[in-house]
Scaffold this active site. Sequence first.
Site, PDB file in Angstrom:
ATOM      1  N   GLU A  74      62.236 -17.779 -40.636  1.00 22.27           N
ATOM      2  CA  GLU A  74      61.377 -17.971 -39.473  1.00 22.27           C
ATOM      3  C   GLU A  74      60.032 -18.599 -39.834  1.00 22.27           C
ATOM      4  O   GLU A  74      59.314 -19.066 -38.966  1.00 22.27           O
ATOM      5  CB  GLU A  74      61.170 -16.654 -38.711  1.00 22.27           C
ATOM      6  CG  GLU A  74      60.402 -15.608 -39.484  1.00 22.27           C
ATOM      7  CD  GLU A  74      60.381 -14.247 -38.771  1.00 22.27           C
ATOM      8  OE1 GLU A  74      60.988 -14.117 -37.696  1.00 22.27           O
ATOM      9  OE2 GLU A  74      59.752 -13.332 -39.301  1.00 22.27           O
ATOM     10  N   SER A  75      59.720 -18.643 -41.123  1.00 19.42           N
ATOM     11  CA  SER A  75      58.499 -19.312 -41.556  1.00 19.42           C
ATOM     12  C   SER A  75      58.576 -20.823 -41.350  1.00 19.42           C
ATOM     13  O   SER A  75      57.572 -21.511 -41.519  1.00 19.42           O
ATOM     14  CB  SER A  75      58.234 -18.994 -43.024  1.00 19.42           C
ATOM     15  OG  SER A  75      59.405 -19.161 -43.798  1.00 19.42           O
TER      16      SER A  75
END
Lengths: 231, 231, 271, 271
Positions: free
Chosen positions: B46-47
């Site tokens: 998700e980064s």
Amino acid sequence: MSELMAVSAARRLQDGEVCFVGIGLPSLAANLARATHAPNCVLIYESGTIGAKPTELPLSIGDGELAVTADAVVSVPEMFAYWLQGERIDIGFLGAAQIDRHGNLNSTVIGDYDHPKVRLPGGGGAPEIATSVRDVFVMLKQSRRSFVERLDFKTSVGERVRVVVTDLGVLEPDGDGELRLTHVHPGVEPEEVRAATAWDLSIAEDLAVTEAPSEAELGALRSLRTKGAPG
Amino acid sequence: MSELMAVSAARRLQDGEVCFVGIGLPSLAANLARATHAPNCVLIYESGTIGAKPTELPLSIGDGELAVTADAVVSVPEMFAYWLQGERIDIGFLGAAQIDRHGNLNSTVIGDYDHPKVRLPGGGGAPEIATSVRDVFVMLKQSRRSFVERLDFKTSVGERVRVVVTDLGVLEPDGDGELRLTHVHPGVEPEEVRAATAWDLSIAEDLAVTEAPSEAELGALRSLRTKGAPG
Amino acid sequence: MAELVPLRTAIEQLVRDGDVVALEGFTHLIPHAAGHEVIRQRRRDLTLVRMTPDVVYDQLVGMGCARKLVFSWGGNPGVGSLHRVRDAVEHDWPRPLELEEHSHAGMAAAYAAGAANLPFGVVRGYRDTDLASQTNVERITCPFTGEQLAAVPAHRPDAGIVHAQQADRRGNVQLWGITGVQKEVVLASKRSIVTVEEVVDELEPRPGAVVLPHWVIDAVSHVPGGAHPSYALGYYDRDNEFYVRWAEISRERDIFAQWMEENVLRESVLA
Amino acid sequence: MAELVPLRTAIEQLVRDGDVVALEGFTHLIPHAAGHEVIRQRRRDLTLVRMTPDVVYDQLVGMGCARKLVFSWGGNPGVGSLHRVRDAVEHDWPRPLELEEHSHAGMAAAYAAGAANLPFGVVRGYRDTDLASQTNVERITCPFTGEQLAAVPAHRPDAGIVHAQQADRRGNVQLWGITGVQKEVVLASKRSIVTVEEVVDELEPRPGAVVLPHWVIDAVSHVPGGAHPSYALGYYDRDNEFYVRWAEISRERDIFAQWMEENVLRESVLA
């Protein structure tokens, strides 16, 4: 006369200002400012190039040189959301087919919208440029067909228009936001400008004559233009 | 037991599936799948890293190696808007402190929200992962404290939960969306699993025993784990 | 217009008591040094905003700088809880900490809305969860389809602080690796500070880099190691040992206070 | 999942009569070859979407492929009008052309909303202009501040078509230079086609590039020169002569029809 239009607009840019420029006269004016008194002007083209430093004037905002010389290239959605709507731009240049006394512009249609006499390209970035930059500079040739009493279509609003540079002189809004003639170009009579305006154009009490282009300006202009600039 | 959890989850990934993975067990499971039967699984952290191919398991989703090995790195707003909310992800992994019989999860607080007994880290990406991916895989250790009759706080909804892998077995929703026990791990009795569940857990008629990890799985797991994976 | 100034000056001039402050970094390039300077300057009543508050926010909260935390996931990544944040929430120590809690999607949309100068962002989220009733979101209806979506209020921090790898001498900044929400934070904030590993003559364009022109930044401070113990791709890796150690340092109030005294309050400002 | 297929096959399978189709390229990397293939396959009743319709849209409209144009600026950049579009709008030739006209900001927000799977985008725009009453926008009220903003319906084309410099053999695509709204178009569209200058073994990451993974693209077609006469940075510059010539070619119906016959309809499909 487009030389004098470019010079008049360029002189009004302060060094370091961030300018949203289109192709043609605005690009010529902004690059002229960069080449003369305002080397740190930041040029933004709506195609996404931030801090473009073209060595030749581009014929299209899609020119790869704008991307290659830019400090950053962003997507078009980001350009309009974060940079224009984000109110990070000092100066925006607009042209149009028609302008009214309040600086409202039409670049959409001549005649009725549904059955137009002339279908123009449309607003593009103009509607939001007109309400998102600090100061709008308008550049267009002056005639009774373009300086009209009533627009056929209002593409963008005039509230942030600070100066209108034409082939005859310069108009600026008075305290009530009505454009009046503040400069005539060398050799142009105020009555000539009034005759080229469909509304009853006021003339500033301290009407001035545009200073003729300097040697430096002409030199810069020529070196920019010989590299293939339009009009 | 976390080895068996990783193996059980990894086996359920199809080659080529796009997986939204967090750190810890999900990352271990997804990388195990890549190292064995599903080399073309796409790992998204998700980064912002899309198609990350870490050679060592990262300790944090901020690990630079994820960016360096990725097909593309996008901003976090873009990740959540275009990629997760855009419903481009097949599988999302979630953990939690509590789960109920419908697969709803709590990773926010134990006790009252305003006066919590334990303040947990919070939902992070979970609320939207739970409603945006095709299939949610939940991984957590099973006990009466975690498999509860009633959540203290509903952080994410269970409607897309397809499988819950625990240290005792595997639960899958039945036709009514209630989780029931479909697999026990080798050596685990169904009654043990029921005892570790605060609701009255149903057991599938065709209850199976998880196949023990193969040599290939164990080898891949070991080579992944010896490079510094947690837990 | 970015000026290159010492970090002490940047924080003095741009971060004020009572401000809404976002020190961002999505688990990478976290501006630890800037957070420590905020602590040394004893700022109070801050509303701290961050998607993933971790060690440096634990320190700010534990030192009593904050009255409120706006966040979506707060923890010590890969290790466990933030003991100082928990102590503030669970026991009001050293002072009560108000929470405004979002999902990651909501926080990201709120920053993007702020950068775009919009008053709210729209997400298909917060649906059917208990979060919706605890936080600051509203339902909004699509005027074309009638669908109900969630509106989140834009983040417009008073001060936004990020860490980057490089600046040039005019204050143009380049960061790369995991660039998170850093562009949005700088553009959404009224005032902005960027700490950098290195000042170079010329920024060399890099794949995947975010470039922020100097005229959207208020201050650039040269702080080598300014993200330690987090990552700065190309400069250093995460100090994983420290993250593990932090669990021990932060568990007890006394040990925490002593550690802060010795390692943050007394630290001379190098940049 | 991208398949490398001939352009003819890609258009046959993915563009259908009556579709909403976006062939995008913000004045750079314009997918001319794909547009010509749509013309050769005589697609009808298309709704064509594009921020800056220029020569290839003039050709599609003049050949009667479109019933509607959704756009924000339509012209021959640096040259003047699109005569075929004007003839359709002003004289219904070869068939009437419905217009849905937006600002650039509105179009960009509509694509971004489509990519984000939202039903609408929000802009502070269309205010006090005559455009608002002619187009498809609605007022929307911020639930936090009460401010009135404009909502634009998301673009969700049936088919999105863009041109890029490179693909690898798995169909991952990389484009660079002026990347415009191409990512958004591919992500917003139900079906997508990318034509590329070159197929390479490995995509080498480049500054400022947009990478689209193969699993968000339906078809990749190898069409060297596929953006001609527009730009493809790193491959060729714009054929400015052609843009000027187009004004002459397109002014009269007969000359236009003859030119299209000789240069587009008879052209063998190379890829």
